[in-house]
Design an enzyme around this catalytic site. Sequence first.
Site, PDB file in Angstrom:
ATOM      1  N   HIS A  53      -0.379  -0.580 -10.572  1.00 33.93           N
ATOM      2  CA  HIS A  53      -1.042  -1.465  -9.616  1.00 33.93           C
ATOM      3  C   HIS A  53      -1.433  -2.795 -10.276  1.00 33.93           C
ATOM      4  O   HIS A  53      -2.603  -3.177 -10.337  1.00 33.93           O
ATOM      5  CB  HIS A  53      -2.276  -0.802  -9.000  1.00 33.93           C
ATOM      6  CG  HIS A  53      -2.616  -1.384  -7.656  1.00 33.93           C
ATOM      7  ND1 HIS A  53      -3.314  -0.700  -6.691  1.00 33.93           N
ATOM      8  CD2 HIS A  53      -2.340  -2.603  -7.106  1.00 33.93           C
ATOM      9  CE1 HIS A  53      -3.462  -1.457  -5.612  1.00 33.93           C
ATOM     10  NE2 HIS A  53      -2.877  -2.625  -5.850  1.00 33.93           N
TER      11      HIS A  53
ATOM     12  N   ARG B 254       0.854  -1.184   0.000  1.00 38.33           N
ATOM     13  CA  ARG B 254       0.000   0.000   0.000  1.00 38.33           C
ATOM     14  C   ARG B 254       0.886   1.228   0.000  1.00 38.33           C
ATOM     15  O   ARG B 254       1.868   1.303   0.738  1.00 38.33           O
ATOM     16  CB  ARG B 254      -0.921   0.019   1.225  1.00 38.33           C
ATOM     17  CG  ARG B 254      -2.008  -1.049   1.223  1.00 38.33           C
ATOM     18  CD  ARG B 254      -3.041  -0.792   0.133  1.00 38.33           C
ATOM     19  NE  ARG B 254      -4.127  -1.774   0.163  1.00 38.33           N
ATOM     20  CZ  ARG B 254      -4.124  -2.906  -0.514  1.00 38.33           C
ATOM     21  NH1 ARG B 254      -3.065  -3.213  -1.248  1.00 38.33           N
ATOM     22  NH2 ARG B 254      -5.159  -3.717  -0.450  1.00 38.33           N
TER      23      ARG B 254
ATOM     24  N   GLU C 286      -5.072   6.632  -7.318  1.00 41.00           N
ATOM     25  CA  GLU C 286      -5.131   5.694  -8.436  1.00 41.00           C
ATOM     26  C   GLU C 286      -6.462   5.839  -9.163  1.00 41.00           C
ATOM     27  O   GLU C 286      -7.501   5.958  -8.512  1.00 41.00           O
ATOM     28  CB  GLU C 286      -4.968   4.253  -7.938  1.00 41.00           C
ATOM     29  CG  GLU C 286      -3.613   3.978  -7.297  1.00 41.00           C
ATOM     30  CD  GLU C 286      -3.422   2.523  -6.900  1.00 41.00           C
ATOM     31  OE1 GLU C 286      -4.262   1.683  -7.291  1.00 41.00           O
ATOM     32  OE2 GLU C 286      -2.441   2.220  -6.199  1.00 41.00           O
TER      33      GLU C 286
END
Length: 319
Positions: free
Chosen positions: A286, A238, A267
């Site tokens: 990601h 994270r 994001e």
Amino acid sequence: MRLRCVVLDDFQGVATGMADWSVIEDRVEVVALREHLDGEDALAEALAGFDIVVTLRERVAFPGSLIARLPRLKLLVASGMRNSVIDYDAARAHGVTVCGTASSGTPPVELTWALLLGLARGVVEESTALRSGGPWQSTVGADLHGSRLGLLGLGRIGSRVARVGLAFGMRVGAWSQNLTEERAKEEGVELAASKEELLAESDFVSVHLALGDRTRGLVGAAELAVMKPTAYLINTSRAAIVDQEALLAALHEGRIAGAGVDVFDVEPLPAGHPLRTAPRVLATPHLGYVSRANYTTYYGQAVEDIQAYLAGSPVRRLP
């Protein structure tokens, strides 16, 4: 009258092809959105006409204020069995059932090593130079064998990363607030005396912790300052575990050799985000959970969740 279901953030346009949605088509109309919806107003407007929402990981937050603006919402399906951005109390208060799916730890383990190896051997720079007529060999790779891999976290994912490191002949150390020497020994890993010792003595540091009050900002300016200037930091966990401003400063000032980053404070990453152009960064959008097997599980079990809900017996309820 059929219920309406929306699948969020289907960036690759594959959600409806990764599962057999035909088993619910007589009762549910499915719409997949390829563009990310940013902001509560945009979400409230776009989702107002849907009874079921399928959301990918923790990309879209569902606070109580948003749930209250979606009176038609009956079922929220989140990929994975942990989601920190859904207000479960608000969901219950508004009669919204929340369900999850299984999620494999294998894809993030593999991506961690893709980033680590890419950094260590200058893969992107060398490939780009070769394809664009640049210099023949411009980097000198870092060796894995005999170097120290430091893991922040030795749980489901961190322990598997450790095993790969050991197979490469690396010396593997680990630290977290709750990690015991007995647990470290089970994995053939050395328990670091402290977080600072792990960071100071490691050639590669990889983050594998859940985000919470104790881990938010765990790696900040002081921690980055003790790392070797030849060391690399990899974060597939994270973004908020690592202070983003401190990381950018360390990269621009050359205080660490580089960073492999798959997670970001916002994001999708905005076009002007400084990590897009920061030096010494190998970044991916990601991709930690993005694999064919994981998507098949996510969307296949999302269909199962919808079927079970329609039958009056929801499965994999969250939290």
